[in-house]
Design an enzyme around this catalytic site. Structure first.
Site, PDB file in Angstrom:
ATOM      1  N   ASN A  80       0.904  -1.160   0.002  1.00 26.71           N
ATOM      2  CA  ASN A  80       0.031  -0.120  -0.033  1.00 26.71           C
ATOM      3  C   ASN A  80       0.895   1.343  -0.010  1.00 26.71           C
ATOM      4  O   ASN A  80       0.339   2.404  -0.482  1.00 26.71           O
ATOM      5  CB  ASN A  80      -0.919  -0.052   1.095  1.00 26.71           C
ATOM      6  CG  ASN A  80      -0.372   0.000   2.501  1.00 26.71           C
ATOM      7  OD1 ASN A  80       0.678  -0.647   2.691  1.00 26.71           O
ATOM      8  ND2 ASN A  80      -1.030   0.786   3.413  1.00 26.71           N
ATOM      9  N   CYS A 121      -3.128   1.476   6.243  1.00 27.65           N
ATOM     10  CA  CYS A 121      -3.776   0.594   7.573  1.00 27.65           C
ATOM     11  C   CYS A 121      -4.117   1.827   8.611  1.00 27.65           C
ATOM     12  O   CYS A 121      -4.738   1.353   9.401  1.00 27.65           O
ATOM     13  CB  CYS A 121      -2.451   0.145   8.119  1.00 27.65           C
ATOM     14  SG  CYS A 121      -1.062   1.094   8.434  1.00 27.65           S
ATOM     15  N   GLU A 154       7.562   0.577  15.885  1.00 24.24           N
ATOM     16  CA  GLU A 154       8.829   0.840  14.960  1.00 24.24           C
ATOM     17  C   GLU A 154       8.953   2.464  15.385  1.00 24.24           C
ATOM     18  O   GLU A 154       8.106   2.943  16.313  1.00 24.24           O
ATOM     19  CB  GLU A 154       8.264   0.738  13.680  1.00 24.24           C
ATOM     20  CG  GLU A 154       7.998  -0.723  13.120  1.00 24.24           C
ATOM     21  CD  GLU A 154       7.778  -0.695  11.751  1.00 24.24           C
ATOM     22  OE1 GLU A 154       7.034   0.044  11.100  1.00 24.24           O
ATOM     23  OE2 GLU A 154       8.366  -1.884  11.229  1.00 24.24           O
ATOM     24  N   THR A 196      -1.294 -13.136   7.923  1.00 27.31           N
ATOM     25  CA  THR A 196       0.196 -13.395   7.462  1.00 27.31           C
ATOM     26  C   THR A 196       0.987 -13.181   8.937  1.00 27.31           C
ATOM     27  O   THR A 196       2.025 -13.872   9.124  1.00 27.31           O
ATOM     28  CB  THR A 196       0.846 -12.372   6.420  1.00 27.31           C
ATOM     29  OG1 THR A 196      -0.401 -12.218   5.477  1.00 27.31           O
ATOM     30  CG2 THR A 196       2.097 -12.970   5.967  1.00 27.31           C
ATOM     31  N   GLY A 230       2.190  -6.174   7.293  1.00 24.78           N
ATOM     32  CA  GLY A 230       1.130  -6.715   6.195  1.00 24.78           C
ATOM     33  C   GLY A 230       0.039  -7.070   7.165  1.00 24.78           C
ATOM     34  O   GLY A 230      -0.452  -6.580   8.081  1.00 24.78           O
ATOM     35  N   GLU A 234       3.743  -5.382  12.205  1.00 21.66           N
ATOM     36  CA  GLU A 234       2.801  -4.382  12.117  1.00 21.66           C
ATOM     37  C   GLU A 234       1.787  -4.805  11.178  1.00 21.66           C
ATOM     38  O   GLU A 234       2.055  -5.124  10.115  1.00 21.66           O
ATOM     39  CB  GLU A 234       3.605  -3.147  11.362  1.00 21.66           C
ATOM     40  CG  GLU A 234       4.768  -2.626  12.096  1.00 21.66           C
ATOM     41  CD  GLU A 234       4.135  -1.816  13.451  1.00 21.66           C
ATOM     42  OE1 GLU A 234       2.852  -1.505  13.646  1.00 21.66           O
ATOM     43  OE2 GLU A 234       5.117  -1.878  14.579  1.00 21.66           O
TER      44      GLU A 234
HETATM   45  P1  NAD Z   1       0.232  -9.511   3.259  1.00 20.69           P
HETATM   46  O1  NAD Z   1       0.334  -9.895   4.717  1.00 20.69           O
HETATM   47  O2  NAD Z   1      -0.595 -10.217   2.379  1.00 20.69           O
HETATM   48  O3  NAD Z   1       1.722  -9.334   2.530  1.00 20.69           O
HETATM   49  C1  NAD Z   1       2.496  -8.642   3.243  1.00 20.69           C
HETATM   50  C2  NAD Z   1       4.061  -8.819   2.725  1.00 20.69           C
HETATM   51  O4  NAD Z   1       4.285 -10.395   3.344  1.00 20.69           O
HETATM   52  C3  NAD Z   1       4.122  -9.094   1.166  1.00 20.69           C
HETATM   53  O5  NAD Z   1       5.416  -8.813   0.663  1.00 20.69           O
HETATM   54  C4  NAD Z   1       3.953 -10.610   1.019  1.00 20.69           C
HETATM   55  O6  NAD Z   1       4.563 -11.157   0.187  1.00 20.69           O
HETATM   56  C5  NAD Z   1       4.596 -11.129   2.506  1.00 20.69           C
HETATM   57  N1  NAD Z   1       4.169 -12.361   2.724  1.00 20.69           N
HETATM   58  C6  NAD Z   1       2.828 -13.050   2.512  1.00 20.69           C
HETATM   59  N2  NAD Z   1       2.834 -14.396   2.981  1.00 20.69           N
HETATM   60  C7  NAD Z   1       4.137 -14.415   3.742  1.00 20.69           C
HETATM   61  C8  NAD Z   1       4.520 -15.428   4.428  1.00 20.69           C
HETATM   62  N3  NAD Z   1       3.827 -16.589   4.747  1.00 20.69           N
HETATM   63  N4  NAD Z   1       5.632 -15.200   4.834  1.00 20.69           N
HETATM   64  C9  NAD Z   1       6.489 -14.313   4.581  1.00 20.69           C
HETATM   65  N5  NAD Z   1       5.913 -13.293   3.965  1.00 20.69           N
HETATM   66  C10 NAD Z   1       4.702 -13.469   3.499  1.00 20.69           C
HETATM   67  O7  NAD Z   1      -0.449  -7.927   3.111  1.00 20.69           O
HETATM   68  P2  NAD Z   1      -0.726  -6.854   2.197  1.00 20.69           P
HETATM   69  O8  NAD Z   1      -2.156  -7.369   1.342  1.00 20.69           O
HETATM   70  O9  NAD Z   1       0.417  -6.906   1.121  1.00 20.69           O
HETATM   71  O10 NAD Z   1      -0.908  -5.938   2.784  1.00 20.69           O
HETATM   72  C11 NAD Z   1      -1.908  -5.243   3.436  1.00 20.69           C
HETATM   73  C12 NAD Z   1      -1.925  -5.366   5.001  1.00 20.69           C
HETATM   74  O11 NAD Z   1      -0.944  -4.704   5.537  1.00 20.69           O
HETATM   75  C13 NAD Z   1      -3.184  -4.849   5.466  1.00 20.69           C
HETATM   76  O12 NAD Z   1      -3.793  -5.701   6.240  1.00 20.69           O
HETATM   77  C14 NAD Z   1      -2.748  -3.568   6.150  1.00 20.69           C
HETATM   78  O13 NAD Z   1      -3.584  -3.174   7.021  1.00 20.69           O
HETATM   79  C15 NAD Z   1      -1.417  -3.826   6.636  1.00 20.69           C
HETATM   80  N6  NAD Z   1      -0.665  -2.946   6.690  1.00 20.69           N
HETATM   81  C16 NAD Z   1      -0.354  -2.512   8.281  1.00 20.69           C
HETATM   82  C17 NAD Z   1       0.507  -1.347   8.481  1.00 20.69           C
HETATM   83  C18 NAD Z   1       0.945  -1.340   9.786  1.00 20.69           C
HETATM   84  O14 NAD Z   1       1.969  -0.222  10.008  1.00 20.69           O
HETATM   85  N7  NAD Z   1       0.342  -1.663  10.689  1.00 20.69           N
HETATM   86  C19 NAD Z   1       0.836  -0.635   7.320  1.00 20.69           C
HETATM   87  C20 NAD Z   1       0.588  -0.852   5.967  1.00 20.69           C
HETATM   88  C21 NAD Z   1      -0.048  -2.072   5.648  1.00 20.69           C
END
Ligand code: NAD
Length: 481
Positions: free
Chosen positions: A150, A282, A461, A230, A226, A248
């Protein structure tokens, strides 16, 4: 067709297995490039390079390390136009947003941690008349950084910069959905004189290269941003290794709007906050609680402003509202809009996919969408949608607003809109979120702790929290009796 490569040991390398994934432009729905579908063989190369680079990098005088990070920050700013265009194309976000927020912030992340590493100190504890304790903070070794789609370069660098500043070598994996600016960061790091092997950037799928990185025994710490599911999978995968992990995760952020707020300013701020980056931050508020005496006025003004955000080609300078990131995410958001209707919500605006004429006709666009009349406990109000979908609910008392705001598995960020200072402090204490913004949103001082509670994450962080996470502390006790 743009073919990206992994960045390993200062070189751009094709994936050892020769497999690639398509890269799709969300605004047009068209494939425009390919990225490595990396596997463990690529990870082994990156680990070997990091192993070789670590002794010199971790021992480098702080000023020299800070100079390199400062140069990376400067190079990012020099290439701002190019990086912003790449981010907008890869993610679907308005070019103006990438230029104003994403790329400048990526530069600030490096500049900030260049300063932080030279200001970071450790503690001493004197035992009167008998001994002195002091702590040493040493880099962990090789660490992993995994980021989402994002805010691609913004969040990627938010992890990499402190990890490098603390003297670690880093193996980083950007989201496979938005790989382009991470690829360009490799060029920038070479240009800025970052020694080979100190940072490697591997592209590919989370379930493959992401999972391999997480579980590799040489990875001593892992910083992940993410989704919550995950994050939980990563916590389970690392539990047996007892490695340091910072998570996060997702959010479902409440906004509490009191009748004593400046209503016009609050409406402006909350429309921007709810729909920035098409609601794909997020921190975006998605549950809006409004005190009953101003509910109708707030609703009318909020919907009027939301309707004025017209989805358009993100590459156009005047665009303020771009595309969702992927077909899969579009389907998810449309599914939640249908769910909100099924749960009895009243649609106040939006609620549908739109076709933007011209080159964007096949893009993933949804109008800003507002519902009312949904119970706080329904799935629409409890699950993270991560798109331009907001619900409005009235409340009568401060206590009722607080209970509804805290009735969530998530706890990332809340916003509070009031002119009553005592109320702000009272609720600031009681809201179950890692961040409470009062009469503002996304106002960021990089020194502050950043992160969520409950299902929104583990650890913080930002500022010294990040420097502490990326170091191992050791106490040295010297007796003088
Ligand atoms: P995601 O969890 O699908 O993927 C995030 C990252 O993790 C990607 O690089 C992906 O390839 C990797 N990944 C996926 N499965 C994995 C595994 N089993 N092992 C290791 N890496 C893996 O999330 P997304 O769809 O890319 O992002 C959206 C989510 O991120 C939303 O839930 C959002 O709220 C969250 N987010 C949180 C913050 C925060 O600071 N708390 C900031 C931005 C986004």
């Amino acid at each position: 067709m743009q073919i990206l490569a992994n960045f390993i040991n200062g070189e751009f390398l094709a994936p050892k297995g020769g497999r690639y994934l398509d890269n799709i432009e969300p605004a047009s729905g068209k494939v425009y490039g390919q990225i490595p579908d990396s596997d463990e063989a690529d990870l082994t190369l990156a680990i070997d390079a990091a192993d070789k680079a670590f002794p010199a990098w971790s021992a480098m005088p702080l000023e020299q390390r800070a100079d390199i990070l400062t140069r990376i920050s400067q190079r990012i700013l020099e290439r701002l136009e190019e990086l912003a265009a790449a981010e907008s194309k890869d993610n679907g976000k308005p070019l103006s947003l990438a230029k104003m927020v994403d790329i400048p912030r990526a530069a600030s992340n490096f500049a900030f941690f260049a300063h932080a590493c030279s200001q970071f100190s450790s503690e001493a504890h004197a035992m009167a008349g008998s001994a002195i304790n002091y702590s040493l903070r040493q880099p962990l070794g090789i660490v992993g950084c995994i980021s989402p789609w994002n805010l691609p370069l913004y969040l990627f660098t938010w992890k990499i910069a402190p990890a490098l500043a603390a003297g670690n070598c880093v193996i980083a994996k950007p989201s496979e959905i938005t790989p382009l600016t991470a690829y360009l960061l490799g060029e920038i790091c070479n240009d800025a004189g970052l020694p080979p092997g100190v940072l490697s950037i591997l592209h590919g799928r989370g379930a493959d290269i992401g999972a391999a990185l997480v579980s590799h025994p040489k990875i001593k710490g892992l910083s992940f941003t993410g989704g919550t599911a995950t994050g939980k999978a990563i916590a389970q995968a690392t539990a047996g290794q007892l490695k340091k992990v910072s998570l996060e995760l997702g959010g479902k952020n409440p906004a509490l709007v009191f009748a004593d707020c400046d209503v016009d300013k609050t409406v402006d701020a909350l429309v921007r906050a709810s729909f920035a980056n098409q609601g794909q931050i997020c921190l975006c508020p998605s549950r809006l609680y409004i005190e009953r005496p101003i509910y109708d006025r707030f609703k009318a003004a909020f919907v009027e402003k939301a309707v004025s955000l017209i989805p358009g080609d993100p590459a156009q300078v005047e665009c303020k509202f771009g595309a969702l990131v992927s077909q899969a995410h579009l389907n998810k958001v449309l599914g939640y809009i249908q769910l909100a209707k099924d749960e009895g919500g009243t649609l106040l605006c939006g609620g549908e996919q739109v076709q933007v004429p011209g080159r964007c006709a096949e893009g993933y666009f949804v109008k800003p969408t507002v519902f009312e009349g949904l119970d706080n406990s329904c799935r629409t109000n409890q699950e993270e949608i991560f798109g331009p979908v907001v619900t409005l609910q009235p409340f009568d008392t401060e206590e009722e607003a607080l209970v509804m705001a805290n009735d969530s598995q998530y706890g990332l960020a809340s916003t509070l809109w009031t002119s009553d200072l005592a109320r702000a402090h009272r609720l600031g204490e009681k809201l179950e979120t890692g961040i409470v913004w009062v009469n503002c949103w996304l106002l960021r001082d990089l020194r502050t702790p950043f992160g969520g509670m409950k299902g929104s994450g583990l650890g913080r962080e930002g500022g010294l929290e990040a420097m502490r996470f990326f170091t191992e502390v050791k106490n040295v006790c010297i007796s003088f009796i």
